[in-house]
Design an enzyme around this catalytic site. Structure first.
Site, PDB file in Angstrom:
ATOM      1  N   THR A  36       0.844  -1.200   0.000  1.00  0.00           N
ATOM      2  CA  THR A  36       0.000   0.000   0.000  1.00  0.00           C
ATOM      3  C   THR A  36       0.874   1.244   0.000  1.00  0.00           C
ATOM      4  O   THR A  36       1.969   1.246   0.577  1.00  0.00           O
ATOM      5  CB  THR A  36      -0.923   0.048   1.243  1.00  0.00           C
ATOM      6  OG1 THR A  36      -0.117  -0.073   2.407  1.00  0.00           O
ATOM      7  CG2 THR A  36      -1.952  -1.066   1.203  1.00  0.00           C
ATOM      8  N   GLU A 203       8.541   9.979  31.728  1.00  0.00           N
ATOM      9  CA  GLU A 203       9.211  10.918  30.812  1.00  0.00           C
ATOM     10  C   GLU A 203      10.544  11.343  31.421  1.00  0.00           C
ATOM     11  O   GLU A 203      10.623  11.689  32.600  1.00  0.00           O
ATOM     12  CB  GLU A 203       8.293  12.125  30.557  1.00  0.00           C
ATOM     13  CG  GLU A 203       8.938  13.356  29.932  1.00  0.00           C
ATOM     14  CD  GLU A 203       9.615  13.116  28.590  1.00  0.00           C
ATOM     15  OE1 GLU A 203       9.003  12.528  27.695  1.00  0.00           O
ATOM     16  OE2 GLU A 203      10.794  13.535  28.449  1.00  0.00           O
ATOM     17  N   HIS A 445     -18.453  35.517  15.221  1.00  0.00           N
ATOM     18  CA  HIS A 445     -18.890  35.260  16.599  1.00  0.00           C
ATOM     19  C   HIS A 445     -20.090  34.338  16.585  1.00  0.00           C
ATOM     20  O   HIS A 445     -21.005  34.558  15.803  1.00  0.00           O
ATOM     21  CB  HIS A 445     -19.271  36.569  17.293  1.00  0.00           C
ATOM     22  CG  HIS A 445     -19.827  36.342  18.664  1.00  0.00           C
ATOM     23  ND1 HIS A 445     -19.023  36.027  19.739  1.00  0.00           N
ATOM     24  CD2 HIS A 445     -21.110  36.328  19.124  1.00  0.00           C
ATOM     25  CE1 HIS A 445     -19.785  35.864  20.809  1.00  0.00           C
ATOM     26  NE2 HIS A 445     -21.053  36.032  20.457  1.00  0.00           N
TER      27      HIS A 445
HETATM   28  P1  NAD Z   1       8.944  12.789  20.588  1.00  0.00           P
HETATM   29  O1  NAD Z   1      10.286  13.268  20.287  1.00  0.00           O
HETATM   30  O2  NAD Z   1       7.760  13.661  20.357  1.00  0.00           O
HETATM   31  O3  NAD Z   1       8.846  12.365  22.127  1.00  0.00           O
HETATM   32  C1  NAD Z   1       9.707  11.434  22.692  1.00  0.00           C
HETATM   33  C2  NAD Z   1       9.719  11.693  24.193  1.00  0.00           C
HETATM   34  O4  NAD Z   1      10.407  10.639  24.810  1.00  0.00           O
HETATM   35  C3  NAD Z   1      10.441  12.992  24.549  1.00  0.00           C
HETATM   36  O5  NAD Z   1       9.620  13.739  25.411  1.00  0.00           O
HETATM   37  C4  NAD Z   1      11.719  12.499  25.238  1.00  0.00           C
HETATM   38  O6  NAD Z   1      12.167  13.379  26.231  1.00  0.00           O
HETATM   39  C5  NAD Z   1      11.242  11.182  25.803  1.00  0.00           C
HETATM   40  N1  NAD Z   1      12.316  10.202  26.038  1.00  0.00           N
HETATM   41  C6  NAD Z   1      13.373   9.924  25.242  1.00  0.00           C
HETATM   42  N2  NAD Z   1      14.119   8.947  25.797  1.00  0.00           N
HETATM   43  C7  NAD Z   1      13.499   8.587  26.954  1.00  0.00           C
HETATM   44  C8  NAD Z   1      13.770   7.636  27.968  1.00  0.00           C
HETATM   45  N3  NAD Z   1      14.818   6.834  27.907  1.00  0.00           N
HETATM   46  N4  NAD Z   1      12.914   7.552  29.031  1.00  0.00           N
HETATM   47  C9  NAD Z   1      11.827   8.356  29.106  1.00  0.00           C
HETATM   48  N5  NAD Z   1      11.529   9.276  28.175  1.00  0.00           N
HETATM   49  C10 NAD Z   1      12.346   9.384  27.105  1.00  0.00           C
HETATM   50  O7  NAD Z   1       8.801  11.393  19.815  1.00  0.00           O
HETATM   51  P2  NAD Z   1       7.561  10.446  19.566  1.00  0.00           P
HETATM   52  O8  NAD Z   1       6.423  10.812  20.446  1.00  0.00           O
HETATM   53  O9  NAD Z   1       8.078   9.069  19.579  1.00  0.00           O
HETATM   54  O10 NAD Z   1       7.170  10.834  18.084  1.00  0.00           O
HETATM   55  C11 NAD Z   1       8.116  10.625  17.019  1.00  0.00           C
HETATM   56  C12 NAD Z   1       7.929  11.617  15.919  1.00  0.00           C
HETATM   57  O11 NAD Z   1       6.692  11.410  15.274  1.00  0.00           O
HETATM   58  C13 NAD Z   1       7.970  13.018  16.433  1.00  0.00           C
HETATM   59  O12 NAD Z   1       9.071  13.659  15.866  1.00  0.00           O
HETATM   60  C14 NAD Z   1       6.723  13.651  15.956  1.00  0.00           C
HETATM   61  O13 NAD Z   1       6.987  14.841  15.274  1.00  0.00           O
HETATM   62  C15 NAD Z   1       6.083  12.661  15.019  1.00  0.00           C
HETATM   63  N6  NAD Z   1       4.656  12.601  15.362  1.00  0.00           N
HETATM   64  C16 NAD Z   1       3.915  13.701  15.125  1.00  0.00           C
HETATM   65  C17 NAD Z   1       2.593  13.711  15.490  1.00  0.00           C
HETATM   66  C18 NAD Z   1       1.794  14.938  15.247  1.00  0.00           C
HETATM   67  O14 NAD Z   1       2.224  15.781  14.477  1.00  0.00           O
HETATM   68  N7  NAD Z   1       0.651  15.087  15.859  1.00  0.00           N
HETATM   69  C19 NAD Z   1       2.019  12.616  16.091  1.00  0.00           C
HETATM   70  C20 NAD Z   1       2.824  11.516  16.339  1.00  0.00           C
HETATM   71  C21 NAD Z   1       4.150  11.521  15.959  1.00  0.00           C
END
Ligand code: NAD
Ligand code: FAD
Length: 467
Positions: A36, A203, A445
């Protein structure tokens, strides 16, 4: 077959690049290893996660807010199998839409793994091992990313899972332990918290969504706590193990003391890493960066090999579908001899929790670090008539503007429909609007967008009308 452009990878970067190339009269092919089209975004990313977010939000409202609106329901329940089936149907409709667009634009689709023989020859290897060679003048690498892993933690894809498995679970977790309080963790954590799972977020940093303006993370955490989610901030995960249906996650707290949480699933969401496996980059003398495994490109998104470009998650910058799309368009236009431009500062970021979080431009922390003199205007949704009518009282809009010129430098919002509302801020900032410009424009509004105008009024001369 000789092509002007071959695109490797059919995510939002790749398929948009292919369509724009075709629109510009270039003979174009796209190679995708899966059956896909649509890449991470359509198959296991943006679209399926939003389908589950919408479904779970409907359930949550039916369970918790309908009564307040005077709507009575008996025997409310979740048919999780149907929820997942609907998500799959939404994905199918979207991916077939891309197949239709390829046909419409006369783009050849080759299914198989694309790899370089040399910079003008791409080998496509199908799942059955048969291979074909295609020749081309230009190549656009759009091979995206995959979930990052923690070196000490084995993802078994059954109990210790990534976002991909979390989108297709067979049951609602009783206790989901989430590693990472970033975008994926909070979106998918919201889905399951709304469906009744206990959700614990571990986190590493001292706040959730740590790359966004700090005020957003604080407010989001406050609201998600109301949903029952619990947070372990500044905690360092040290391991996870599975015994039967139980996962034990071990971590150190802020004082270095050992702790553990037991759940039935552990979702690892600690970021994503560029994906270049099987591309044969060495055949054209390209290497990837040690950290993040990204391909290096110049300001035209061209690699050090002339005629070979790279876009989307596989290169520097935010890993966002719309950023990949913009880069796909940019490269197609560069190949066609045009002079396009992307302002990376104005690519919005959104988290699709409820309330939604959305932002564009500089954060307050970035402005402080850069020594920029700025002023702030905020407006809470609790003071908005539209938000009162719908019952969406959490959140605010915060506008940051240059203290001297009043130019808007950043907009950070958390609230109902913020994902859609941020578009006004992007347009305003593209045209370098001042906060006063926006505050003098008519906003219908009652709408949530009035909060943007009020925040601009607050930033202009501290003269918001409704607070
Ligand atoms: P992210 O970078 O948003 O968050 C990862 C989090 O994990 C961070 O807050 C970091 O501090 C934490 N972290 C890292 N190592 C850790 C550890 N050992 N223990 C605990 N916490 C730890 O990454 P994600 O949520 O995996 O998303 C990946 C990518 O996908 C992102 O770059 C995002 O832009 C993209 N994404 C975007 C959307 C959206 O635009 N709405 C939605 C989902 C994913
Ligand atoms: P991808 O979409 O990853 O596509 C790359 C494609 O290349 C894949 O189909 C892959 O199979 C193929 N490929 C790789 N190597 C080869 C090869 N050698 N030969 C042939 N094909 C190959 N972003 C947003 O903006 N908004 C969101 O709401 C959002 N939600 C997300 C939710 C989740 C759960 C996840 C995981 C991500 C989300 N993202 C979101 C991020 C978004 O999905 C990515 O930023 C986007 O898909 C990147 O697009 P891309 O074209 O660079 O790569």
């Amino acid at each position: 077959m000789q092509y002007d452009v071959i695109v490797i990878g059919s995510g939002p970067g790749g398929y948009v690049a292919a369509i724009r190339c075709a629109q510009l009269g270039l003979k174009t092919a796209i190679i995708e290893k899966y059956n896909t089209l649509g890449g991470t975004c359509l198959n296991v990313g943006c679209i399926p996660s939003k389908a589950l977010l919408d479904s779970s939000e409907h359930y949550h409202n039916a369970a918790h807010t309908f009564a307040g609106h005077g709507i009575k329901l008996d025997n409310l329940g979740v048919d999780f199998g149907q929820m997942i089936k609907r998500k799959t149907e939404v994905v199918d409709a979207n991916t077939s839409g891309i197949a239709f667009l390829m046909k419409k634009n006369k783009i050849d689709v080759h299914t198989g793994v694309g790899s370089f023989k040399d910079k003008n020859t791409i080998i496509v290897t199908k799942a059955d091992g048969t291979a074909a060679e295609l020749t081309t003048t230009n190549v656009i690498i759009a091979t995206g990313s995959k979930p990052s892993a923690l070196p000490f933690l084995k993802i078994d894809k059954k109990r210790i899972i990534t976002s991909t498995e979390a989108l297709s679970l067979k049951e609602i977790p009783k206790h989901l332990v989430l590693i990472g309080g970033g975008v994926i963790g909070l979106e998918l954590g919201s889905v399951y918290a709304r469906l009744g799972s206990k959700v614990s977020v571990i986190e590493f940093m001292d706040g959730i969504i740590p790359t966004m303006d700090k005020a957003l993370g604080r407010e989001l955490q406050r609201v998600l706590k109301k949903l029952g989610m619990e947070f372990y901030l500044g905690h360092k995960v040290t391991g996870a193990s599975v015994k039967g249906k139980e996962v034990t996650v071990t971590f150190d707290d802020t004082k270095g003391e050992k702790k553990e949480l037991k759940g039935d699933y552990c979702l690892v969401a600690v970021g994503r890493i560029a994906y270049t496996d099987g591309l044969g980059l060495d055949k054209i003398g390209l290497t990837v960066e040690e950290r993040g495994r990204k391909i290096t490109v110049d300001e035209h998104l061209e690699t050090s090999v002339k005629g070979v470009y790279a876009i989307g998650d596989v290169i520097k910058g935010a890993m966002l579908a719309h950023k990949a799309e913009d880069e796909g368009t940019l490269v197609a236009e560069i190949i066609a001899g045009q002079k396009p431009h992307i302002d990376y500062n104005l690519i919005p970021g959104v988290v699709y929790t409820w309330p939604e979080v959305a932002a564009v431009g500089q954060t307050e922390e970035q402005l402080k670090a850069a020594g920029v003199a700025y002023k702030t205007g905020s407006f809470p949704f609790r003071a908005s008539g539209r938000a009162r009518a719908s019952g969406d009282l959490d959140g605010f809009v915060k506008v940051l503007a240059d203290v001297t010129t009043d130019e808007i430098l950043g907009v950070h919002m958390i609230g109902p429909r913020a994902a859609d509302m941020i578009a006004e801020a992007v347009v305003a900032m593209e045209y370098r609007a001042s906060a006063e410009d926006i505050s003098r424009m008519s906003h219908a509004h009652p709408t949530y967008t009035e909060a943007m105008r009020e925040a601009c009024l607050a930033a202009t001369e501290n003269r918001a009308i409704h607070m």
